[in-house]
Design a protein around this motif. Sequence first.
Motif, short mmCIF file in Angstrom:
data_model
loop_
_atom_site.label_atom_id
_atom_site.label_comp_id
_atom_site.label_asym_id
_atom_site.label_seq_id
_atom_site.Cartn_x
_atom_site.Cartn_y
_atom_site.Cartn_z
N GLY A 98 0.82 -1.22 0.00
CA GLY A 98 0.00 0.00 0.00
C GLY A 98 0.85 1.26 0.00
O GLY A 98 0.49 2.26 -0.62
N LYS A 99 1.97 1.22 0.67
CA LYS A 99 2.86 2.38 0.73
C LYS A 99 3.59 2.59 -0.59
O LYS A 99 4.03 3.70 -0.88
CB LYS A 99 3.90 2.23 1.85
N LEU A 100 3.74 1.53 -1.38
CA LEU A 100 4.50 1.63 -2.62
C LEU A 100 3.64 1.83 -3.85
O LEU A 100 4.16 1.91 -4.96
CB LEU A 100 5.36 0.37 -2.79
N GLU A 101 2.32 1.89 -3.67
CA GLU A 101 1.43 2.11 -4.81
C GLU A 101 1.82 3.42 -5.50
O GLU A 101 2.02 4.44 -4.86
CB GLU A 101 -0.03 2.17 -4.37
N GLY A 102 1.95 3.34 -6.79
CA GLY A 102 2.28 4.55 -7.57
C GLY A 102 3.77 4.86 -7.62
O GLY A 102 4.17 5.81 -8.29
N VAL A 103 4.58 4.09 -6.93
CA VAL A 103 6.03 4.30 -6.97
C VAL A 103 6.61 3.44 -8.08
O VAL A 103 6.33 2.26 -8.15
CB VAL A 103 6.69 3.91 -5.62
N SER A 104 7.38 4.07 -8.96
CA SER A 104 8.00 3.28 -10.03
C SER A 104 9.47 3.04 -9.70
O SER A 104 10.11 3.85 -9.07
CB SER A 104 7.87 3.99 -11.37
#
Length: 105
Positions: A98-104
């Motif tokens: 959940g914390k890494l959503e949207g992190v590429s």
Amino acid sequence: MAKADTTPRETVPELTGFQRDLLYTIADAAPAKGTKIKAALEDYYGEEINHGRLYPNLDELVDSGLVWKGERDKRTNEYGLTGAGEALLAQRCEWQAGKLEGVSA
């Protein structure tokens, strides 16, 4: 501002990073002797893990109910995750995702 997650959860015990790494290592290798756990962590960290660090942390995880400890023979203990340990890791993985959503990468 994002709304706080108010979903009731089991209390998450306060663990050190080393203890979390122990849980992941045990999950991968269980049931595992302390020497196998030690070798896996040494590979990951790239340095020696001394017995004075490893076994007290394993004992804390056993005492907290996250890891079970059994006797393989008179001289050798083995370790595995309890249901609580498995649930904690699953919860941690979900939280991290959940914390890494949207992190590429």
